[in-house]
Write an enzyme that holds these catalytic residues in place. Structure first.
Site, mmCIF file in Angstrom:
data_model
loop_
_atom_site.group_PDB
_atom_site.id
_atom_site.type_symbol
_atom_site.label_atom_id
_atom_site.label_comp_id
_atom_site.label_asym_id
_atom_site.label_seq_id
_atom_site.Cartn_x
_atom_site.Cartn_y
_atom_site.Cartn_z
ATOM 1 N N LYS A 110 -3.628 -8.580 3.095
ATOM 2 C CA LYS A 110 -3.526 -9.534 2.262
ATOM 3 C C LYS A 110 -4.219 -10.788 2.609
ATOM 4 O O LYS A 110 -4.412 -11.365 3.681
ATOM 5 C CB LYS A 110 -1.955 -10.150 2.039
ATOM 6 C CG LYS A 110 -1.739 -11.129 1.015
ATOM 7 C CD LYS A 110 -2.339 -10.895 -0.160
ATOM 8 C CE LYS A 110 -1.822 -9.766 -0.757
ATOM 9 N NZ LYS A 110 -2.649 -9.504 -2.265
ATOM 10 N N ASP A 120 -3.242 -2.796 4.368
ATOM 11 C CA ASP A 120 -3.532 -1.837 3.270
ATOM 12 C C ASP A 120 -4.506 -0.704 3.711
ATOM 13 O O ASP A 120 -4.605 0.374 3.018
ATOM 14 C CB ASP A 120 -4.098 -2.628 2.044
ATOM 15 C CG ASP A 120 -3.327 -3.593 1.860
ATOM 16 O OD1 ASP A 120 -2.836 -4.779 2.329
ATOM 17 O OD2 ASP A 120 -2.343 -3.391 0.570
ATOM 18 N N ALA A 177 0.870 -1.062 -0.066
ATOM 19 C CA ALA A 177 0.051 0.027 -0.175
ATOM 20 C C ALA A 177 0.751 1.301 0.047
ATOM 21 O O ALA A 177 0.610 2.176 -0.946
ATOM 22 C CB ALA A 177 -0.917 0.084 1.245
HETATM 23 O O1 MRU Z 1 -1.330 -7.368 -3.143
HETATM 24 P P1 MRU Z 1 -0.179 -6.815 -2.423
HETATM 25 O O2 MRU Z 1 1.098 -7.242 -2.617
HETATM 26 O O3 MRU Z 1 -0.048 -5.183 -2.726
HETATM 27 O O4 MRU Z 1 -0.425 -6.795 -0.924
HETATM 28 C C1 MRU Z 1 0.167 -6.402 0.140
HETATM 29 C C2 MRU Z 1 -0.039 -6.481 1.505
HETATM 30 O O5 MRU Z 1 -1.085 -6.920 1.756
HETATM 31 C C3 MRU Z 1 0.819 -5.691 2.434
HETATM 32 O O6 MRU Z 1 0.634 -6.581 3.697
HETATM 33 C C4 MRU Z 1 0.098 -4.212 2.635
HETATM 34 O O7 MRU Z 1 0.043 -3.637 1.473
HETATM 35 C C5 MRU Z 1 0.970 -3.597 3.756
HETATM 36 S S1 MRU Z 1 2.617 -3.128 2.935
HETATM 37 C C6 MRU Z 1 3.254 -2.204 4.191
#
Ligand code: MRU
Length: 356
Positions: free
Chosen positions: A257, A246, A57
């Site tokens: 995720k 996110d 994110a």
């Molecule tokens: O689909 P992605 O790889 O963008 O998902 C990322 C995540 O779920 C991370 O845990 C989240 O963005 C936090 S990043 C500091």
């Protein structure tokens, strides 16, 4: 390798602005190839976000902010009103690239509202300020990651086993990551601990990205399949869970995720503390609870295929929600750049982030 691709400099940065150009590390090629791509258009930035070349994110927010600069650089001949109309249009299409992480919306709206305050300024001046604000967003993220690390570091003690999911590391931010920031700082202080990394199906961010970046830092890493987490907990190998998020709603419900919710349920069962680490740019005060967080549904072929090969029968249906929501009552604490927040989260969020 495309004409715009080249080997990224070390240390690896997911997003880089240099000499008026935006470079994104293509994370879909990690850990095998370290290649970054120069972004020539807003459409390319949107595609890079959708395809998870840049992901996580905070990194998506930073990439979007620079993406708006790229989008408007050939619009400087327009009059002020037309430039502003283009800015709104380009910001809206970048914002739509991925729906769950709120940082993309946060960064773009911050840039646009900053520039709209420049009454009487022309396109050149506004464009220069869009870039200045993107650089400020990028720098601020670096500072927030460090402060999250400082706040979370005391949770990590000698000999602990820590479980994390997906990648909330350097590759998902500007530097140090969110969930990983306490780990990096504790490791630098000589604390010995092990990190268990969920592989994170379907796109393997844990296996490809988190285990890679933690190994590079010299941290003890054990990669596990997602369905091994319960056994690791039952065997007493996990003392602490830290994930990113996110989008955190005003009541502390946290989207992350897909698979994070299952870990939180398991952690509660095994009486293991479960923490979420975020910068304030991941808090959405407009979302009263997790029910207000849009969950991205991705293409079924990410589930039915791997590496270009079909791994499931032809025509089988596949669901692919990219994120889930962990209800606030399963969260032991939210590690932020302003300290660790505890339940009741609605109140703690209001106190620490009074509508700023
Ligand atoms: O689909 P992605 O790889 O963008 O998902 C990322 C995540 O779920 C991370 O845990 C989240 O963005 C936090 S990043 C500091």
């Amino acid at each position: 390798m495309t004409a715009s691709a080249h080997s990224a400099p070390s240390p690896v940065q997911p997003v880089r602005w240099q000499d008026g150009e935006l470079y994104l590390l293509d994370q879909t090629r990690l850990p095998g190839e370290i290649i970054e791509e120069r972004q020539k258009s807003a459409a390319q930035v949107c595609a890079s976000i959708k395809q998870l070349k840049v992901r996580g994110a905070p990194a998506i927010g930073i990439a979007g902010a620079y993406g708006l600069v790229v989008a408007l650089r050939d619009k400087l001949h327009l009059d002020r009103e037309s430039f502003i109309a283009e800015m709104h249009k380009e910001a809206a299409s970048l914002e739509a690239a991925r729906p769950t992480g709120v940082n993309l919306r946060w960064a773009l709206r911050r840039q646009v509202s900053h520039v709209l305050e420049m009454t009487g300024a022309g396109p050149e001046e506004m464009h220069a300020e869009l870039l200045a604000e993107a650089i400020r967003i990028h720098d601020e993220d670096r500072r927030m990651c460090r402060d999250i690390g400082v706040a979370g570091k005391p949770l990590i003690r000698q000999g602990m086993g820590i479980l994390t999911h997906c990648n909330a590391g350097q590759l998902a931010t500007s530097e140090l990551g969110t969930a990983t920031a306490p780990m990096y700082l504790a490791h630098r202080d000589g604390v010995g601990f092990s990190v268990f990394v969920d592989e994170t199906r379907p796109l393997l961010q844990g296996a490809r990205l988190t285990s890679w970046e933690l190994l590079e830092a010299g941290i003890d890493v054990t990669l596990i399949c997602d369905n091994m987490a319960a056994t690791m907990m039952a065997q007493g190998k996990i003392d602490l869970v830290i994930t990113g998020s996110d989008r955190v709603a005003a009541n502390g419900d946290a989207a992350n995720k897909i698979g994070t919710l299952g870990l939180a349920v398991l952690a509660r069962h095994f009486n293991i503390p479960f923490y979420v680490a975020i910068p304030y740019s991941s808090i959405d005060l407009d979302a009263a609870s997790g029910a207000d967080i849009p969950i991205e549904e991705r293409a079924p072929d990410e589930v039915t295929h791997w590496g270009g090969h079909r791994t499931a029968p032809d025509n089988v249906k596949a669901g692919n929600p990219a994120f889930d929501v962990t209800p606030n009552d399963l969260i032991t604490g939210i590690i932020t750049e302003r300290g660790i927040l505890h339940s009741p989260y609605g109140q703690a969020i209001q106190e620490h982030y009074p509508c700023d």
